[in-house]
Structures are given as structure tokens and as C-alpha cells.
Motif scaffolding. Structure first.
Motif, PDB file in Angstrom:
ATOM      1  N   GLN A   1       1.214  -7.709   4.365  1.00  0.00           N
ATOM      2  CA  GLN A   1       2.438  -6.973   4.057  1.00  0.00           C
ATOM      3  C   GLN A   1       2.630  -6.866   2.544  1.00  0.00           C
ATOM      4  O   GLN A   1       2.147  -7.717   1.781  1.00  0.00           O
ATOM      5  CB  GLN A   1       3.646  -7.665   4.687  1.00  0.00           C
ATOM      6  CG  GLN A   1       3.701  -7.548   6.199  1.00  0.00           C
ATOM      7  CD  GLN A   1       5.016  -8.080   6.760  1.00  0.00           C
ATOM      8  OE1 GLN A   1       5.652  -8.937   6.163  1.00  0.00           O
ATOM      9  NE2 GLN A   1       5.413  -7.554   7.913  1.00  0.00           N
ATOM     10  N   ALA A   2       3.346  -5.848   2.150  1.00  0.00           N
ATOM     11  CA  ALA A   2       3.646  -5.680   0.740  1.00  0.00           C
ATOM     12  C   ALA A   2       4.318  -6.935   0.191  1.00  0.00           C
ATOM     13  O   ALA A   2       5.183  -7.531   0.852  1.00  0.00           O
ATOM     14  CB  ALA A   2       4.551  -4.472   0.535  1.00  0.00           C
ATOM     15  N   GLY A   3       3.909  -7.335  -1.000  1.00  0.00           N
ATOM     16  CA  GLY A   3       4.413  -8.552  -1.609  1.00  0.00           C
ATOM     17  C   GLY A   3       3.575  -9.776  -1.299  1.00  0.00           C
ATOM     18  O   GLY A   3       3.755 -10.835  -1.923  1.00  0.00           O
ATOM     19  N   GLY A   4       2.671  -9.645  -0.360  1.00  0.00           N
ATOM     20  CA  GLY A   4       1.826 -10.759   0.037  1.00  0.00           C
ATOM     21  C   GLY A   4       0.631 -10.964  -0.874  1.00  0.00           C
ATOM     22  O   GLY A   4       0.485 -10.294  -1.906  1.00  0.00           O
ATOM     23  N   SER A   5      -0.216 -11.901  -0.458  1.00  0.00           N
ATOM     24  CA  SER A   5      -1.384 -12.271  -1.258  1.00  0.00           C
ATOM     25  C   SER A   5      -2.632 -12.320  -0.387  1.00  0.00           C
ATOM     26  O   SER A   5      -2.561 -12.557   0.824  1.00  0.00           O
ATOM     27  CB  SER A   5      -1.169 -13.644  -1.898  1.00  0.00           C
ATOM     28  OG  SER A   5      -0.055 -13.648  -2.754  1.00  0.00           O
TER      29      SER A   5
ATOM     30  N   LEU B   1       1.006  -7.784  -3.714  1.00  0.00           N
ATOM     31  CA  LEU B   1       0.285  -6.606  -3.245  1.00  0.00           C
ATOM     32  C   LEU B   1       1.238  -5.466  -2.904  1.00  0.00           C
ATOM     33  O   LEU B   1       2.347  -5.684  -2.388  1.00  0.00           O
ATOM     34  CB  LEU B   1      -0.582  -6.964  -2.050  1.00  0.00           C
ATOM     35  CG  LEU B   1      -1.871  -7.718  -2.426  1.00  0.00           C
ATOM     36  CD1 LEU B   1      -2.457  -8.419  -1.213  1.00  0.00           C
ATOM     37  CD2 LEU B   1      -2.879  -6.754  -3.028  1.00  0.00           C
ATOM     38  N   LYS B   2       0.765  -4.270  -3.196  1.00  0.00           N
ATOM     39  CA  LYS B   2       1.528  -3.045  -2.952  1.00  0.00           C
ATOM     40  C   LYS B   2       0.726  -2.136  -2.028  1.00  0.00           C
ATOM     41  O   LYS B   2      -0.495  -2.221  -1.987  1.00  0.00           O
ATOM     42  CB  LYS B   2       1.767  -2.325  -4.278  1.00  0.00           C
ATOM     43  CG  LYS B   2       2.419  -3.159  -5.355  1.00  0.00           C
ATOM     44  CD  LYS B   2       2.502  -2.400  -6.669  1.00  0.00           C
ATOM     45  CE  LYS B   2       3.100  -3.242  -7.769  1.00  0.00           C
ATOM     46  NZ  LYS B   2       3.178  -2.496  -9.065  1.00  0.00           N
TER      47      LYS B   2
ATOM     48  N   VAL C   1      -9.097  -3.882   2.339  1.00  0.00           N
ATOM     49  CA  VAL C   1      -7.770  -4.470   2.139  1.00  0.00           C
ATOM     50  C   VAL C   1      -6.736  -3.408   2.475  1.00  0.00           C
ATOM     51  O   VAL C   1      -6.779  -2.314   1.925  1.00  0.00           O
ATOM     52  CB  VAL C   1      -7.593  -4.955   0.689  1.00  0.00           C
ATOM     53  CG1 VAL C   1      -6.146  -5.375   0.437  1.00  0.00           C
ATOM     54  CG2 VAL C   1      -8.547  -6.096   0.388  1.00  0.00           C
ATOM     55  N   THR C   2      -5.844  -3.760   3.381  1.00  0.00           N
ATOM     56  CA  THR C   2      -4.784  -2.832   3.771  1.00  0.00           C
ATOM     57  C   THR C   2      -3.441  -3.511   3.560  1.00  0.00           C
ATOM     58  O   THR C   2      -3.208  -4.612   4.069  1.00  0.00           O
ATOM     59  CB  THR C   2      -4.934  -2.410   5.231  1.00  0.00           C
ATOM     60  OG1 THR C   2      -6.216  -1.827   5.439  1.00  0.00           O
ATOM     61  CG2 THR C   2      -3.853  -1.410   5.620  1.00  0.00           C
ATOM     62  N   VAL C   3      -2.580  -2.864   2.797  1.00  0.00           N
ATOM     63  CA  VAL C   3      -1.260  -3.404   2.506  1.00  0.00           C
ATOM     64  C   VAL C   3      -0.226  -2.520   3.177  1.00  0.00           C
ATOM     65  O   VAL C   3      -0.130  -1.329   2.866  1.00  0.00           O
ATOM     66  CB  VAL C   3      -1.004  -3.473   0.993  1.00  0.00           C
ATOM     67  CG1 VAL C   3       0.339  -4.145   0.707  1.00  0.00           C
ATOM     68  CG2 VAL C   3      -2.134  -4.225   0.289  1.00  0.00           C
ATOM     69  N   SER C   4       0.528  -3.100   4.076  1.00  0.00           N
ATOM     70  CA  SER C   4       1.544  -2.326   4.788  1.00  0.00           C
ATOM     71  C   SER C   4       2.890  -2.429   4.078  1.00  0.00           C
ATOM     72  O   SER C   4       3.212  -3.437   3.461  1.00  0.00           O
ATOM     73  CB  SER C   4       1.671  -2.836   6.214  1.00  0.00           C
ATOM     74  OG  SER C   4       2.112  -4.176   6.223  1.00  0.00           O
ATOM     75  N   SER C   5       3.662  -1.377   4.198  1.00  0.00           N
ATOM     76  CA  SER C   5       4.970  -1.357   3.522  1.00  0.00           C
ATOM     77  C   SER C   5       6.068  -1.903   4.415  1.00  0.00           C
ATOM     78  O   SER C   5       5.872  -2.151   5.590  1.00  0.00           O
ATOM     79  CB  SER C   5       5.311   0.071   3.099  1.00  0.00           C
ATOM     80  OG  SER C   5       5.297   0.920   4.229  1.00  0.00           O
TER      81      SER C   5
END
Length: 128
Positions: A13-17, A86-87, A124-128
Motif C-alpha cells: 500500500q502507499a506509504g509502505g516499505s 512508497l507511492k 513492485v506494485t504500490v496501491s493507492s
């Protein structure tokens, strides 16, 4: 020939690492300047970070500076990319690369053609 193998990608998720790893089975990474690049769908491959042979010097792409950290453990023959904050726009396939012609970081390490060896990439997939 040097085979590079990336791991550690996934969905976050967004903001994660996430921490990505890059290893060369059967080979030491000590002689190489190592880099990370990424490529999002429909976009050109983008420089992310690079680290010198000894690990004492690093350089970052402008979009990740302050959020990502590259490190190198020559004893473990592994290069890491620690990604924080992460964004969604960080979503991409991440590649590690090795340059065996240099010892220190130079301006041209931001350029793909500098590197001699490449891994297959990790998503790498970052979800909002």
C-alpha cells in the motif's frame, strides 16, 4: 557472464516499505558498481540508485532521493534497495545491474548503457 537475480518485489500500500535484493549466484559482487533501474508500463527505463564497489558512495534518482536507500553487503554478495514512503508512481519492474569497468560512482552511472549485466527484474506494485 554474470547472472543477477532480483527478489523482494510485491504488492504494497502507499506509504509502505519494501526491500529488494539482488544477488549473483556463485559470484562475488565486490568488483562491481551496482545500480537499480525501474521501468513502468509505457515508460522508459529510469535510473533509481547506484553504489560504488566498496559501498561507500551512493547516488540516487531525483524521484526517489530521501525515500530509497541502496546498500551493498559484499560478504553476502547482495545489493539491497530499501524503499520507504512508497507511492503509486513507484509501481514498476525493478532491475539491478552491474558495471565491471568502474570502481567509483560517476555521472554516467545514471545511464543504462554503462552497465554490463542485468537481472530479469522484480515487479513492485504500490496501491493507492
Amino acid at each position: 557472464q554474470v547472472q543477477l537475480v532480483e527478489s523482494g518485489g510485491g504488492l504494497v500500500q502507499a506509504g509502505g516499505s519494501l526491500r529488494l535484493s539482488c544477488a549473483a549466484p556463485g559470484r562475488t559482487l565486490g568488483p562491481f558498481v551496482m545500480g537499480w533501474f525501474r521501468q513502468a508500463p509505457g515508460k522508459e527505463r529510469e535510473f533509481v540508485a547506484a553504489i560504488s564497489r566498496g559501498g561507500g558512495s551512493t547516488v540516487y534518482g531525483y524521484s526517489v532521493k530521501g525515500r530509497f536507500t541502496i546498500s551493498k553487503d559484499n560478504a553476502k554478495n547482495t545489493v539491497y534497495l530499501q524503499m520507504s514512503g512508497l507511492k503509486p508512481e513507484d509501481t514498476a519492474v525493478y532491475y539491478c545491474a552491474a558495471d565491471d569497468d568502474s570502481s567509483n560512482i560517476e555521472s554516467w552511472h545514471r545511464i543504462q548503457s554503462t552497465y554490463d549485466y542485468w537481472g530479469q527484474g522484480t515487479q513492485v506494485t504500490v496501491s493507492s
